[in-house]
Design an enzyme around this catalytic site. Structure first.
Site, PDB file in Angstrom:
ATOM      1  N   SER A 148       0.800  -1.229   0.000  1.00 40.65           N
ATOM      2  CA  SER A 148       0.000   0.000   0.000  1.00 40.65           C
ATOM      3  C   SER A 148       0.833   1.280   0.000  1.00 40.65           C
ATOM      4  O   SER A 148       0.344   2.330  -0.403  1.00 40.65           O
ATOM      5  CB  SER A 148      -0.953   0.023   1.201  1.00 40.65           C
ATOM      6  OG  SER A 148      -0.234  -0.049   2.412  1.00 40.65           O
ATOM      7  N   ASP A 170      -3.622   8.175   8.011  1.00 40.45           N
ATOM      8  CA  ASP A 170      -4.511   7.284   8.760  1.00 40.45           C
ATOM      9  C   ASP A 170      -3.656   6.570   9.801  1.00 40.45           C
ATOM     10  O   ASP A 170      -2.540   6.999  10.079  1.00 40.45           O
ATOM     11  CB  ASP A 170      -5.264   6.314   7.817  1.00 40.45           C
ATOM     12  CG  ASP A 170      -4.335   5.463   6.958  1.00 40.45           C
ATOM     13  OD1 ASP A 170      -3.170   5.256   7.352  1.00 40.45           O
ATOM     14  OD2 ASP A 170      -4.772   4.986   5.898  1.00 40.45           O
ATOM     15  N   HIS A 185      -0.608   4.791   7.358  1.00 42.84           N
ATOM     16  CA  HIS A 185       0.111   5.383   6.232  1.00 42.84           C
ATOM     17  C   HIS A 185       0.461   6.853   6.480  1.00 42.84           C
ATOM     18  O   HIS A 185      -0.387   7.609   6.941  1.00 42.84           O
ATOM     19  CB  HIS A 185      -0.736   5.296   4.959  1.00 42.84           C
ATOM     20  CG  HIS A 185      -1.161   3.906   4.623  1.00 42.84           C
ATOM     21  ND1 HIS A 185      -2.403   3.414   4.985  1.00 42.84           N
ATOM     22  CD2 HIS A 185      -0.513   2.900   3.985  1.00 42.84           C
ATOM     23  CE1 HIS A 185      -2.498   2.157   4.569  1.00 42.84           C
ATOM     24  NE2 HIS A 185      -1.374   1.823   3.971  1.00 42.84           N
TER      25      HIS A 185
END
Length: 338
Positions: free
Chosen positions: A21, A313, A316
């Protein structure tokens, strides 16, 4: 020193990316997986305030790398995106949020395994040949920068969160499992034509907001076992890279380990030095646990000034933090590869 997109000539013809991610610009969007973020407030600071599937409020590291090298402003996903011939010529990302080198990791959440990313790369190579011709395609592939960034989910999610691996592996043996799979991946990528490979190490996983929440006690301190796993992995993967370089024996091959552990830890420990105020919580929701579907505009408000936050978040970093990390990468590593 940070490169800018104003290069008169690109420093490499293409940037090609594999991983999770941190470097996924939207490959997960059409998958039947909970690991998606193509909805607000993700992308609130991206062009047009659009949620593209990038796991941040704006750009991600590979966007900054591609633009810094003068290749293009944004690095697109390969899956589910209307790629133009120019997109193919200048590189794409095959990365899939929440994947890992442990074969079990992508299975748990139904994302793209690392070996399947190589299969997509093989498909991409055929498209490149069809557009550029065999000779030019070979030149692009040999001169492109390849970036591999993966492993955080193996440690944070598969090992420490699920019961599947911790029963059979202690931390050192699990790290050995990951390094073994990583070595196989690098060798296969090299066999497919990659000659300039930047291998990104693991960050201080125990200091990520969600890991502080689940493992850091009442005070939400950095969790030491997760950081130990990351440090041990980073040490061992460097040895693996050295061995692969000796095995290849090719003077045109460059495989460079890129440390992000120390720069991110420094940002977390000295946020004010980098222009941040909050380094222990994310901007989305409470900042303690919200990520992917829990970070949504209906149930989670965002902070009033995202530029003060290291993390977007609970997992990340923000665009601003990513920019600082990539500036460090340019200063210390990319000149060796390019």
């Amino acid at each position: 020193m940070a490169y800018s997109f104003n290069q008169t000539k690109p420093l490499v013809p293409a940037v090609i990316v594999f991983g999770d991610s941190i470097v996924d610009p939207g490959n997960n969007n059409d998958l039947k997986t909970p690991i998606i973020c193509n909805f607000p407030p993700y992308g609130q600071n991206f062009y047009g305030h659009k949620a593209t599937g990038r796991f941040s409020n704006g750009k991600i590291p590979t966007d900054f790398i591609a633009s810094g090298l003068g290749v293009k402003d944004l690095l697109p996903p390969y899956v589910g995106y209307p790629l133009t011939p120019q997109d193919i010529l200048t590189g794409v990302s095959f990365a899939s949020g929440a994947t890992g080198f442990d074969p079990l990791t992508p299975v748990i959440v139904n994302v793209i395994p690392m070996m399947d990313q190589l299969k997509l790369f093989a498909e991409y190579k055929e498209k490149l040949k069809a557009i550029a011709g065999e000779q030019k395609a070979a030149k692009i592939l040999s001169e492109a920068l390849y970036v591999i960034c993966v492993g955080t989910d193996d440690v944070a999610n598969t090992y420490f969160t699920t019961p599947f691996r911790v029963i059979d592996y202690d931390i050192p043996s699990y790290v050995n499992l990951l390094v073994s799979h990583a070595g196989t991946f690098i060798k296969q990528l090299h066999a497919m034509g990659a000659r300039k490979i930047g291998y990104v190490g693991l960050p201080p996983i125990g200091c990520v907001p969600s890991q502080r929440t689940v493992g850091g006690g009442l005070e939400r301190n950095c969790e030491p076992k997760r950081n130990y796993a990351a440090q041990l992995y980073n040490y061992k993967i460097q040895g693996e890279i050295d061995n692969i370089l000796k095995e290849t024996g090719r003077k045109d091959t460059k495989i460079t380990y890129i440390d992000i552990y120390n720069i991110l830890l420094d940002i977390i420990q000295r946020p004010g030095f980098y222009g941040f105020e909050e380094a222990t919580k994310g901007c989305c929701g409470t900042g303690l646990i919200e990520v992917t579907k829990l970070c949504n505009s209906k149930t989670a408000k965002t902070c009033s000034d995202v530029t003060k936050y290291v993390f977007w978040d609970s997992f990340h970093p923000t665009e601003k933090a990513y920019k600082a990390i990539v500036n460090n990468i340019f200063d210390n590593y990319l000149s060796v590869l390019i």
